[in-house]
Structure formats: structure tokens, C-alpha cells
Design an enzyme around this catalytic site. Sequence first.
Site, PDB file in Angstrom:
ATOM      1  N   ILE A  92       0.845  -1.207   0.000  1.00  0.00           N
ATOM      2  CA  ILE A  92       0.000   0.000   0.000  1.00  0.00           C
ATOM      3  C   ILE A  92       0.878   1.253   0.000  1.00  0.00           C
ATOM      4  O   ILE A  92       0.627   2.197  -0.757  1.00  0.00           O
ATOM      5  CB  ILE A  92      -0.971   0.014   1.201  1.00  0.00           C
ATOM      6  CG1 ILE A  92      -1.890  -1.205   1.155  1.00  0.00           C
ATOM      7  CG2 ILE A  92      -1.804   1.299   1.221  1.00  0.00           C
ATOM      8  CD1 ILE A  92      -2.843  -1.335   2.337  1.00  0.00           C
ATOM      9  N   ASP A 119      10.348   2.990   6.268  1.00  0.00           N
ATOM     10  CA  ASP A 119      10.132   1.585   6.642  1.00  0.00           C
ATOM     11  C   ASP A 119      11.290   1.157   7.540  1.00  0.00           C
ATOM     12  O   ASP A 119      12.360   1.765   7.521  1.00  0.00           O
ATOM     13  CB  ASP A 119      10.075   0.680   5.397  1.00  0.00           C
ATOM     14  CG  ASP A 119       9.277  -0.592   5.658  1.00  0.00           C
ATOM     15  OD1 ASP A 119       8.152  -0.712   5.141  1.00  0.00           O
ATOM     16  OD2 ASP A 119       9.785  -1.482   6.390  1.00  0.00           O
ATOM     17  N   ARG A 165      -2.854  -9.745   6.116  1.00  0.00           N
ATOM     18  CA  ARG A 165      -3.407 -11.098   6.250  1.00  0.00           C
ATOM     19  C   ARG A 165      -2.881 -12.035   5.168  1.00  0.00           C
ATOM     20  O   ARG A 165      -2.560 -11.610   4.081  1.00  0.00           O
ATOM     21  CB  ARG A 165      -4.932 -11.036   6.107  1.00  0.00           C
ATOM     22  CG  ARG A 165      -5.629 -10.458   7.272  1.00  0.00           C
ATOM     23  CD  ARG A 165      -7.105 -10.737   7.162  1.00  0.00           C
ATOM     24  NE  ARG A 165      -7.792  -9.904   6.188  1.00  0.00           N
ATOM     25  CZ  ARG A 165      -9.014 -10.139   5.741  1.00  0.00           C
ATOM     26  NH1 ARG A 165      -9.674 -11.206   6.148  1.00  0.00           N
ATOM     27  NH2 ARG A 165      -9.594  -9.319   4.896  1.00  0.00           N
ATOM     28  N   ASN A 189       0.470  -6.270  15.333  1.00  0.00           N
ATOM     29  CA  ASN A 189       0.331  -4.888  14.849  1.00  0.00           C
ATOM     30  C   ASN A 189       0.150  -3.858  15.973  1.00  0.00           C
ATOM     31  O   ASN A 189       0.501  -2.695  15.798  1.00  0.00           O
ATOM     32  CB  ASN A 189      -0.773  -4.798  13.802  1.00  0.00           C
ATOM     33  CG  ASN A 189      -0.317  -5.390  12.465  1.00  0.00           C
ATOM     34  OD1 ASN A 189       0.853  -5.734  12.299  1.00  0.00           O
ATOM     35  ND2 ASN A 189      -1.224  -5.516  11.509  1.00  0.00           N
ATOM     36  N   ILE A 195      -4.084   2.822   8.434  1.00  0.00           N
ATOM     37  CA  ILE A 195      -4.642   1.814   7.505  1.00  0.00           C
ATOM     38  C   ILE A 195      -4.441   0.392   8.047  1.00  0.00           C
ATOM     39  O   ILE A 195      -5.199  -0.518   7.733  1.00  0.00           O
ATOM     40  CB  ILE A 195      -3.994   1.940   6.097  1.00  0.00           C
ATOM     41  CG1 ILE A 195      -4.209   3.347   5.526  1.00  0.00           C
ATOM     42  CG2 ILE A 195      -4.553   0.900   5.150  1.00  0.00           C
ATOM     43  CD1 ILE A 195      -3.704   3.538   4.100  1.00  0.00           C
ATOM     44  N   ARG A 242     -16.134  -0.647  -2.768  1.00  0.00           N
ATOM     45  CA  ARG A 242     -16.371  -2.042  -3.174  1.00  0.00           C
ATOM     46  C   ARG A 242     -17.866  -2.276  -3.420  1.00  0.00           C
ATOM     47  O   ARG A 242     -18.262  -2.901  -4.402  1.00  0.00           O
ATOM     48  CB  ARG A 242     -15.868  -2.983  -2.066  1.00  0.00           C
ATOM     49  CG  ARG A 242     -14.348  -3.106  -2.072  1.00  0.00           C
ATOM     50  CD  ARG A 242     -13.818  -3.829  -0.841  1.00  0.00           C
ATOM     51  NE  ARG A 242     -12.410  -4.178  -1.019  1.00  0.00           N
ATOM     52  CZ  ARG A 242     -11.587  -4.490  -0.021  1.00  0.00           C
ATOM     53  NH1 ARG A 242     -12.021  -4.488   1.219  1.00  0.00           N
ATOM     54  NH2 ARG A 242     -10.335  -4.808  -0.275  1.00  0.00           N
ATOM     55  N   HIS A 265     -14.208  -2.299  10.471  1.00  0.00           N
ATOM     56  CA  HIS A 265     -13.686  -2.889   9.242  1.00  0.00           C
ATOM     57  C   HIS A 265     -13.415  -4.368   9.501  1.00  0.00           C
ATOM     58  O   HIS A 265     -12.306  -4.772   9.803  1.00  0.00           O
ATOM     59  CB  HIS A 265     -12.402  -2.154   8.840  1.00  0.00           C
ATOM     60  CG  HIS A 265     -11.822  -2.646   7.557  1.00  0.00           C
ATOM     61  ND1 HIS A 265     -12.519  -2.635   6.375  1.00  0.00           N
ATOM     62  CD2 HIS A 265     -10.596  -3.158   7.260  1.00  0.00           C
ATOM     63  CE1 HIS A 265     -11.741  -3.111   5.416  1.00  0.00           C
ATOM     64  NE2 HIS A 265     -10.574  -3.441   5.932  1.00  0.00           N
TER      65      HIS A 265
HETATM   66  O1  TXD Z   1      -9.086  -1.042   4.522  1.00  0.00           O
HETATM   67  C1  TXD Z   1      -8.067  -1.202   5.148  1.00  0.00           C
HETATM   68  N1  TXD Z   1      -7.844  -0.498   6.244  1.00  0.00           N
HETATM   69  C2  TXD Z   1      -7.063  -2.180   4.705  1.00  0.00           C
HETATM   70  C3  TXD Z   1      -5.997  -2.489   5.623  1.00  0.00           C
HETATM   71  C4  TXD Z   1      -7.105  -2.776   3.428  1.00  0.00           C
HETATM   72  C5  TXD Z   1      -6.090  -3.621   3.029  1.00  0.00           C
HETATM   73  C6  TXD Z   1      -4.945  -3.936   3.858  1.00  0.00           C
HETATM   74  N2  TXD Z   1      -5.038  -3.424   5.179  1.00  0.00           N
HETATM   75  C7  TXD Z   1      -3.910  -3.546   6.109  1.00  0.00           C
HETATM   76  O2  TXD Z   1      -2.904  -2.583   5.763  1.00  0.00           O
HETATM   77  C8  TXD Z   1      -3.168  -4.852   6.107  1.00  0.00           C
HETATM   78  O3  TXD Z   1      -3.863  -5.830   6.839  1.00  0.00           O
HETATM   79  C9  TXD Z   1      -1.869  -4.436   6.771  1.00  0.00           C
HETATM   80  O4  TXD Z   1      -2.026  -4.408   8.189  1.00  0.00           O
HETATM   81  C10 TXD Z   1      -1.642  -3.001   6.280  1.00  0.00           C
HETATM   82  C11 TXD Z   1      -0.560  -2.846   5.234  1.00  0.00           C
HETATM   83  O5  TXD Z   1      -0.835  -3.644   4.111  1.00  0.00           O
HETATM   84  P1  TXD Z   1       0.284  -3.851   2.957  1.00  0.00           P
HETATM   85  O6  TXD Z   1      -0.323  -4.723   1.921  1.00  0.00           O
HETATM   86  O7  TXD Z   1       0.899  -2.566   2.557  1.00  0.00           O
HETATM   87  O8  TXD Z   1       1.349  -4.715   3.782  1.00  0.00           O
HETATM   88  P2  TXD Z   1       2.902  -4.931   3.481  1.00  0.00           P
HETATM   89  O9  TXD Z   1       3.163  -4.918   2.002  1.00  0.00           O
HETATM   90  O10 TXD Z   1       3.334  -6.128   4.247  1.00  0.00           O
HETATM   91  O11 TXD Z   1       3.581  -3.627   4.091  1.00  0.00           O
HETATM   92  C12 TXD Z   1       3.693  -3.415   5.456  1.00  0.00           C
HETATM   93  C13 TXD Z   1       5.025  -2.733   5.679  1.00  0.00           C
HETATM   94  C14 TXD Z   1       6.244  -3.617   5.338  1.00  0.00           C
HETATM   95  O12 TXD Z   1       7.045  -2.990   4.368  1.00  0.00           O
HETATM   96  C15 TXD Z   1       6.970  -3.749   6.666  1.00  0.00           C
HETATM   97  O13 TXD Z   1       8.390  -3.795   6.548  1.00  0.00           O
HETATM   98  C16 TXD Z   1       6.516  -2.483   7.383  1.00  0.00           C
HETATM   99  O14 TXD Z   1       5.129  -2.384   7.056  1.00  0.00           O
HETATM  100  N3  TXD Z   1       6.699  -2.522   8.819  1.00  0.00           N
HETATM  101  C17 TXD Z   1       7.020  -1.427   9.538  1.00  0.00           C
HETATM  102  N4  TXD Z   1       7.210  -0.153   9.155  1.00  0.00           N
HETATM  103  C18 TXD Z   1       7.531   0.743  10.107  1.00  0.00           C
HETATM  104  N5  TXD Z   1       7.650   0.414  11.425  1.00  0.00           N
HETATM  105  C19 TXD Z   1       7.477  -0.849  11.837  1.00  0.00           C
HETATM  106  N6  TXD Z   1       7.613  -1.174  13.144  1.00  0.00           N
HETATM  107  C20 TXD Z   1       7.141  -1.841  10.872  1.00  0.00           C
HETATM  108  N7  TXD Z   1       6.886  -3.170  10.934  1.00  0.00           N
HETATM  109  C21 TXD Z   1       6.618  -3.581   9.677  1.00  0.00           C
END
Ligand code: TXD
Length: 308
Positions: free
Chosen positions: A13, A33, A82, A95, A118, A151, A175
Site C-alpha cells: 500500500i 520503513d 493477512r 500490529n 490503515i 467495493r 472494518h
Molecule cells: O481497509 C483497510 N484499512 C485495509 C488495511 C485494506 C487492506 C490492507 N489493510 C492492512 O494494511 C493490512 O492488513 C496491513 O495491516 C496493512 C498494510 O498492508 P500492505 O499490503 O501494505 O502490507 P505490506 O506490504 O506487508 O507492508 C507493510 C510494511 C512492510 O514494508 C513492513 O516492513 C513495514 O510495514 N513494517 C514497519 N514499518 C515501520 N515500522 C514498523 N515497526 C514496521 N513493521 C513492519
Amino acid sequence: MNRKIALIGAGNIGGVLAQQICINQLGECVLFDVVEGVPQGKALDILAGLPVVRSNAKIKGTNDYKDIEGSDVVIITAGIPRKPGMTREDLLDKNVGVIKQVAANVKQQAPNAFVIVISNPLDAMVYTFQKISGFPTNKVCGMAGVLDSARFCAFVALEMNIAVTDVEATVLGGHGDTMVPLPRLCKVKGKPLTEVLSAEKISKIVERTKKAGGEVIELLKTGSAFVSPALSALTMAESYLKDQKRVLPCAAYLNGEYGIKGYYIGVPAVIGAGGIEKVVELKLNPDEQKLLDTSLQAVKSLVDQIHL
Ligand code: TXD
């Protein structure tokens, strides 16, 4: 005035958000990140594409919170998404820890920012961020309702073979599986959905809307939806930065509206330069209010597990 937008989490995202912020020249983008190289690599890739689309936006990838200093908007996707078979609630323990750490750092570097969370489980993560940061409740919200409503609109348009722009729908509540799509208030070019589609078709669309996130996960297998969530959060950020005062469904802090006090949950709200400027109260019928109350119980049970 140049605005600064910080993205905490440079995953799926975060990457799309960075790209869209730069293409639309919404402001200077900082992609943060904890994983080394990923935010820098994504930022470099986007930077190299900007001359092609004639955008002068600035972008930086970083592992240092100092770089988000003074941000006007902070959008948080940090954490884990997920996998097939998981519920959003399964992400809670992991989280919560991430959001606590993010909140402490955002508070230090960008105390005046408008924050859009998010990460899932969404309503509980927004709550956690606000409690830990101590930010005013109107400066913290969560993105879910714009996506869930989009959606709903998309599935209605698909079913009727009409333009999505002529469909208007709202989804309330947490959500999760208890979210509350409102067919009674869904309009197709002014006409109630209940007059243009059968009860059976509407019920299928409502179920598909509730499970749409899971449907994408089952197909992707390695992660969850990321383009539609990014576009949804972008709309919210834009409404704040440009003081558009759009009415957008989002996880907002309730202070008695809808009979709910002290929790974040999905409701329509006005987003403008003042953050969440107003919660819009829809007149719900008893069945709809009951569904919203059930959804609140689900949100509460998660929040109670966090012990803040
Ligand atoms: O409608 C909604 N709110 C949502 C929420 C719709 C779709 C997905 N939704 C949730 O967003 C999903 O369940 C996840 O909890 C988040 C992020 O989804 P994304 O697809 O972007 O996940 P990624 O690709 O795994 O990215 C998460 C990033 C990854 O690069 C990790 O290295 C980083 O988070 N990460 C961190 N960044 C900063 N600080 C810390 N501590 C950290 N831990 C992991």
C-alpha cells in the site's frame, strides 16, 4: 505552500500511495520503513518515472524517523497483512506493538500532522495510535469506509452494467465481518437500490462487499488488496490538504453520535483543514442500528484486549 506527506510502511500500500502522491503532486513524499533498502529503492524507482509523467514532486525513502519531521499528513500501513485463512483480528498482537512504536515516533517528529491509519485490525489500531500519541481525536482517523463503500459501488455497477460514478453507497461500522453496508441508502442515479435490484441480488452484493478483502487475499495468496486501499487513503489525504470538506466514510472518534462514545468506528465524516470536522449522523432504522451496535461490540472486544 509545499506540504509534506509521510508514509509509515513502504510495503504494497505504501508503494502505491507514494506513486500516486508524486504523480498527483500532492506534496513532498517521505517513504519510511524499518526494512533497509526497500523505501529507498521504491523512492528511487518512482523518482525515475516522474520525468515521464512531467511531475516535479519530491520523494525520499528512509529508515530514519527524523526525515518525517514536520509532516502535514502521516499515513500508516506499518505492520503485517493477512494471509489466506487469517482474519483481520489475527493480526492484533503483532500490529499493536508496531503501532505503539510508530505512534511514539510520529508524536515526536510530526506532532501537528493529520494521521490516517490503515493497518489492521483497523478500528483497534486507530484507537491505539490516538491513545499512545495523545493527538486530538479529530486529527486521527482510519481508512476503511471509503474502500468498503467503493467495493459496494463497484459490485452494484458490475451487476447492473452501469457506470460506477452513478452509484452512491455507504458502509458503516468496524472494518471486519460485522461491517454494515446500507442498501436502503444506496442510490443509483438518485433511485434507491432497493427499487432497482431484487432483494436476493442485493443480499449477494452485501455479502460480497463484506468479504471482498478476503476474496482478493484468496486470489493473491501472498498479501492483501493494495491498490484500492491506497486510492481510498489518498482521497482522504487530499480532502484534508485541500480543505475539500468531502463527506467520506472513515473510522472516526465518536462522542455520543450514533449512541456510541469513546471508540473509533466507521461513520461518514467531513474531512477538511480541521481534520475530522464533523461526524455525519444518518437516520438509521432499528435493524441498521442493531447491526451497527453488533459491529461496535466486535470493535470493543478487540480494544479491550489491548489494555490501554
Ligand atoms: O481497509 C483497510 N484499512 C485495509 C488495511 C485494506 C487492506 C490492507 N489493510 C492492512 O494494511 C493490512 O492488513 C496491513 O495491516 C496493512 C498494510 O498492508 P500492505 O499490503 O501494505 O502490507 P505490506 O506490504 O506487508 O507492508 C507493510 C510494511 C512492510 O514494508 C513492513 O516492513 C513495514 O510495514 N513494517 C514497519 N514499518 C515501520 N515500522 C514498523 N515497526 C514496521 N513493521 C513492519
